[in-house]
Design a protein around this motif. Structure first.
Motif, PDB file in Angstrom:
ATOM      1  N   SER A 288      -7.755  -6.572 -35.224  1.00  0.00           N
ATOM      2  CA  SER A 288      -8.177  -5.982 -33.949  1.00  0.00           C
ATOM      3  C   SER A 288      -8.804  -7.043 -33.050  1.00  0.00           C
ATOM      4  O   SER A 288      -8.899  -8.211 -33.401  1.00  0.00           O
ATOM      5  CB  SER A 288      -9.209  -4.887 -34.227  1.00  0.00           C
ATOM      6  N   LYS A 289      -9.246  -6.591 -31.900  1.00  0.00           N
ATOM      7  CA  LYS A 289      -9.898  -7.488 -30.942  1.00  0.00           C
ATOM      8  C   LYS A 289     -11.267  -7.943 -31.438  1.00  0.00           C
ATOM      9  O   LYS A 289     -11.910  -8.773 -30.818  1.00  0.00           O
ATOM     10  CB  LYS A 289     -10.070  -6.757 -29.597  1.00  0.00           C
ATOM     11  N   ARG A 290     -11.714  -7.335 -32.547  1.00  0.00           N
ATOM     12  CA  ARG A 290     -13.029  -7.706 -33.071  1.00  0.00           C
ATOM     13  C   ARG A 290     -13.069  -9.165 -33.511  1.00  0.00           C
ATOM     14  O   ARG A 290     -14.117  -9.776 -33.559  1.00  0.00           O
ATOM     15  CB  ARG A 290     -13.410  -6.794 -34.234  1.00  0.00           C
ATOM     16  N   HIS A 291     -11.902  -9.711 -33.877  1.00  0.00           N
ATOM     17  CA  HIS A 291     -11.862 -11.110 -34.295  1.00  0.00           C
ATOM     18  C   HIS A 291     -12.231 -12.012 -33.115  1.00  0.00           C
ATOM     19  O   HIS A 291     -13.061 -12.913 -33.254  1.00  0.00           O
ATOM     20  CB  HIS A 291     -10.474 -11.452 -34.821  1.00  0.00           C
TER      21      HIS A 291
ATOM     22  N   PHE B 145     -13.922 -11.129 -30.522  1.00  0.00           N
ATOM     23  CA  PHE B 145     -15.324 -10.834 -30.218  1.00  0.00           C
ATOM     24  C   PHE B 145     -16.234 -11.652 -31.142  1.00  0.00           C
ATOM     25  O   PHE B 145     -17.186 -12.308 -30.693  1.00  0.00           O
ATOM     26  CB  PHE B 145     -15.564  -9.330 -30.400  1.00  0.00           C
TER      27      PHE B 145
ATOM     28  N   ALA C 255     -16.178 -15.453 -30.512  1.00  0.00           N
ATOM     29  CA  ALA C 255     -16.807 -15.885 -29.255  1.00  0.00           C
ATOM     30  C   ALA C 255     -18.334 -15.875 -29.353  1.00  0.00           C
ATOM     31  O   ALA C 255     -19.011 -16.348 -28.450  1.00  0.00           O
ATOM     32  CB  ALA C 255     -16.345 -14.984 -28.114  1.00  0.00           C
TER      33      ALA C 255
ATOM     34  N   PHE D 154     -17.454 -14.020 -23.037  1.00  0.00           N
ATOM     35  CA  PHE D 154     -16.031 -13.762 -22.779  1.00  0.00           C
ATOM     36  C   PHE D 154     -15.835 -12.250 -22.713  1.00  0.00           C
ATOM     37  O   PHE D 154     -16.198 -11.531 -23.637  1.00  0.00           O
ATOM     38  CB  PHE D 154     -15.199 -14.369 -23.915  1.00  0.00           C
TER      39      PHE D 154
ATOM     40  N   ASP E  95      -9.726  -8.197 -21.894  1.00  0.00           N
ATOM     41  CA  ASP E  95      -9.174  -7.107 -21.080  1.00  0.00           C
ATOM     42  C   ASP E  95      -9.269  -5.753 -21.782  1.00  0.00           C
ATOM     43  O   ASP E  95      -8.769  -4.755 -21.285  1.00  0.00           O
ATOM     44  CB  ASP E  95      -7.718  -7.410 -20.689  1.00  0.00           C
ATOM     45  N   SER E  96      -9.886  -5.733 -22.970  1.00  0.00           N
ATOM     46  CA  SER E  96     -10.045  -4.456 -23.674  1.00  0.00           C
ATOM     47  C   SER E  96     -11.417  -4.430 -24.343  1.00  0.00           C
ATOM     48  O   SER E  96     -11.953  -5.472 -24.727  1.00  0.00           O
ATOM     49  CB  SER E  96      -8.922  -4.327 -24.708  1.00  0.00           C
TER      50      SER E  96
ATOM     51  N   ALA F  93     -13.368  -4.058 -29.304  1.00  0.00           N
ATOM     52  CA  ALA F  93     -14.349  -4.630 -30.241  1.00  0.00           C
ATOM     53  C   ALA F  93     -15.670  -3.871 -30.197  1.00  0.00           C
ATOM     54  O   ALA F  93     -16.436  -3.904 -31.158  1.00  0.00           O
ATOM     55  CB  ALA F  93     -14.573  -6.095 -29.914  1.00  0.00           C
ATOM     56  N   LEU F  94     -15.939  -3.205 -29.078  1.00  0.00           N
ATOM     57  CA  LEU F  94     -17.247  -2.542 -28.932  1.00  0.00           C
ATOM     58  C   LEU F  94     -17.186  -1.055 -29.239  1.00  0.00           C
ATOM     59  O   LEU F  94     -18.207  -0.375 -29.231  1.00  0.00           O
ATOM     60  CB  LEU F  94     -17.759  -2.713 -27.486  1.00  0.00           C
TER      61      LEU F  94
ATOM     62  N   ILE G  93     -25.526  -1.254 -28.956  1.00  0.00           N
ATOM     63  CA  ILE G  93     -24.997  -2.568 -28.594  1.00  0.00           C
ATOM     64  C   ILE G  93     -26.112  -3.461 -28.016  1.00  0.00           C
ATOM     65  O   ILE G  93     -26.060  -4.685 -28.137  1.00  0.00           O
ATOM     66  CB  ILE G  93     -23.798  -2.431 -27.601  1.00  0.00           C
TER      67      ILE G  93
END
Lengths: 295, 292
Positions: free
Chosen positions: A56-59, A61, A64, B77, B80-81, B84-85, B93
């Motif tokens: 997922s995009k968690r990587h 995140f 970074a 950073f 565009d999505s 992750a949160l 958060i």
């Protein structure tokens, strides 16, 4: 429940009880079936710690964030190891104190507590470290879990596969000393079985676990994030897997089909079945490997 | 300052970035413009330390982000999505960001949530798409980081929320000492905001311009000829459009040779037209994706 059974045996079958009591109390500290479940949980946990975020995009995140990769890996590693240690110690010492405070406390003298405590713990440590190491190479959770399971038994598996290949072709190759080392000392599941406790050296899983941990840190620091979500994190491993998966699958296919030959059938039939199985497995595994590596 | 020096990156045997070089000065908005696949997201992921360049170097305030990851406390950073949160609540958060970013301003964060009428008790995944985009920006600006990298911040949003987001970014830059890099293929958005534009084409920096001087570098001319529109002009100059004997041509202001070609065929009409960024980039990047 177990104590009730013991009491019944003690009262009604004293001879039987005398005979089995040492085995019974040692069985309490042997991981056995629940140990296998614990191994599954440990492998899954390593998957959740490393592989899941790569899907997922968690990587992105995580990468970074203002931490070094070594810090990131060690944080995950220590968290997982703490779960293993706490879970294991809780279950072991609860069992110990349950017996200690019961009328069977004298049976604890029958238990080799050092081996019963340290050997399974060493097994969980090496399996966890290995799963984390595989997690640094694989690009997502499914490949991490699959590769962990495959490579945990790879040394023994490849021995059996090559052995059968040679056997079918009329060659007997097994060097017993090497085989014993591979099947006994490097088969981490033996460290969860008290039948082998006296024959095993605890330093082998401990050192192997440390080596896997150091390798995992080094690889995690170097793993290219652009390939997260793919089967493997490193493109340079693709040729190895492109050859290795079909090769091993062909050997496995050959083993499976040749073992279906009737016991008293000719060697020629076994050989024909072996190659038929190998070719079928090779065809399908090649297709699957291409799909996996080209994702 | 962010310095991107001779960065090259190959992914899946394709050269995604090739010898990319530019700087981001403090307190400015830098627009990274390029078509889909030009390497914009890869570039932002590199600056934020997610992926490493094969060659070249990226430094933030003089520190290499890969060797000194602490410097990333000053970089946020915003992809565009917000996937992750999504498992966090709006309040959870904050606890995480306060640990990771020491300058996180919780009071400011909640004031912005109030200003945009966010429900403070819900999970982030429950927010609408536009709210998620806005929430990511609120979170990023509340860190008080010196550099904020926005990857297509308005992609897929409706006109109203897009306007709100762009206005929010502009306000933040006006009030805070922050540098922003925005990747976008929306020239109309960047035209209004950016101080500095880096144009990526096929992974390379095609051009790098300061907005103040950009429009002075080019001129747009409408020309018409007595006979057929000259092939010489079509072949040698940037013709933005052509209809019969009339054509619109983009020229660099100091392009005397181009001017000579136009004049050589004795135009019956020669008129300078108002120039937009889109004209420049359509001509420079050779595509029609850069529409407002």
């Amino acid at each position: 429940m177990r104590f009730d059974t013991w009491r019944i045996w003690q009262e009604h079958q004293p001879d039987h009880w005398e005979h089995v009591k040492a085995f019974e109390v040692n069985g309490i500290f042997e991981p056995n079936f629940f140990g296998m479940i614990a191994v599954g949980v440990v492998i899954l946990m390593a998957g959740f710690l490393l592989g899941l975020e790569k899907n997922s995009k968690r990587h992105d995140f995580a990468m970074a964030l203002p931490f070094s990769r070594k810090e990131m890996f060690l944080t995950k590693y220590v968290m997982g190891l703490a779960v293993v240690l706490i879970g294991y110690n809780l279950s072991f010492w609860l069992a110990y104190f349950a017996i200690y405070q019961s009328e069977f406390s004298q049976l604890l003298a029958e238990v080799d507590l050092t081996n019963s405590y340290w050997l399974p713990l060493a097994a969980y440590f090496v399996i966890y470290s290995f799963a984390m190491f595989i997690g640094t190479i694989s690009g997502e959770i499914k490949s991490q879990i699959a590769l962990t399971l495959i490579f945990l038994v790879f040394p023994q598996g490849i021995f059996i596969l090559i052995g059968q290949f040679l056997n079918v072709h009329g060659i007997n190759f097994i060097e017993l000393e090497i085989a014993e080392w591979v099947f006994q000392d490097l088969f981490w599941f033996n460290y969860l079985n008290n039948l082998f406790f006296d024959e095993l050296n605890i330093w082998i899983p401990v050192i192997a676990g440390l080596v896997f941990t150091v390798l995992a840190i080094v690889i995690y620091e170097r793993s290219p994030s652009e390939y997260s979500g793919e089967f493997l994190m490193f493109r340079s491993l693709h040729p190895l897997f492109a050859f290795g998966i079909p090769f091993c699958s062909a050997l496995l296919g050959g083993l499976m089909l040749s073992s279906m030959a009737p016991y008293n059938s000719s060697d020629a039939l076994s050989l024909i079945l072996y190659w038929l199985g190998a070719l079928i497995a090779l065809f399908f595994s090649w297709k699957i490997t291409k799909k996996l590596l080209n994702r | 300052m962010i310095e991107v020096k001779n960065v090259t990156k190959t992914i899946h045997k394709t050269e995604v970035l090739n010898d990319v070089q530019f700087n981001v000065r403090p307190g400015t908005i830098t627009g990274v413009v390029g078509r889909n696949g030009a390497g914009k997201t890869t570039l932002l992921r590199m600056i934020s330390g997610i992926i490493k360049p094969d060659q070249g170097d990226i430094s933030v305030e003089g520190e290499n982000v890969f060797q000194q990851p602490r410097v990333k406390q000053d970089i946020v950073f915003v992809p565009d999505s917000t996937d992750a949160l999504k498992t966090y609540t709006v309040k959870e958060i904050v606890k995480f960001y306060k640990v990771v970013y020491p300058n996180f301003d919780e009071e400011y964060y909640y004031s912005l949530l109030d200003q945009f009428k966010f429900n403070k008790s819900g999970k982030i995944k429950k927010l609408s798409k536009g709210q998620k985009a806005l929430f990511s920006l609120i979170l990023a600006f509340s860190t008080n980081a010196k550099f904020i990298l926005l990857d297509e911040p308005t992609d897929g949003l409706d006109v109203i929320i897009k306007k709100e987001i762009l206005q929010f970014i502009a306000e933040q830059v006006a009030h805070k000492d922050v540098s922003i890099i925005i990747s976008s293929h929306r020239l109309d958005e960047l035209e209004k905001m950016a101080d500095h534009i880096v144009v990526l084409k096929d992974g390379s920096v095609d051009s790098e311009v300061e907005m103040e001087t950009l429009k002075e570098q080019y001129k747009k001319v409408q020309v018409a000829y007595q006979g057929e529109f000259p092939q010489d002009i079509i072949q040698n100059l940037e013709v933005l459009s052509q209809n019969g004997r009339v054509g619109i041509v983009l020229l660099e202001s100091d392009d005397e040779d181009g001017e000579a070609i136009l004049q050589n065929y004795a135009p019956i009409l020669y008129e300078e037209l108002p120039l937009s960024l889109e004209d420049i980039f359509v001509a420079k990047l050779g595509g029609d994706l850069y529409v407002s």
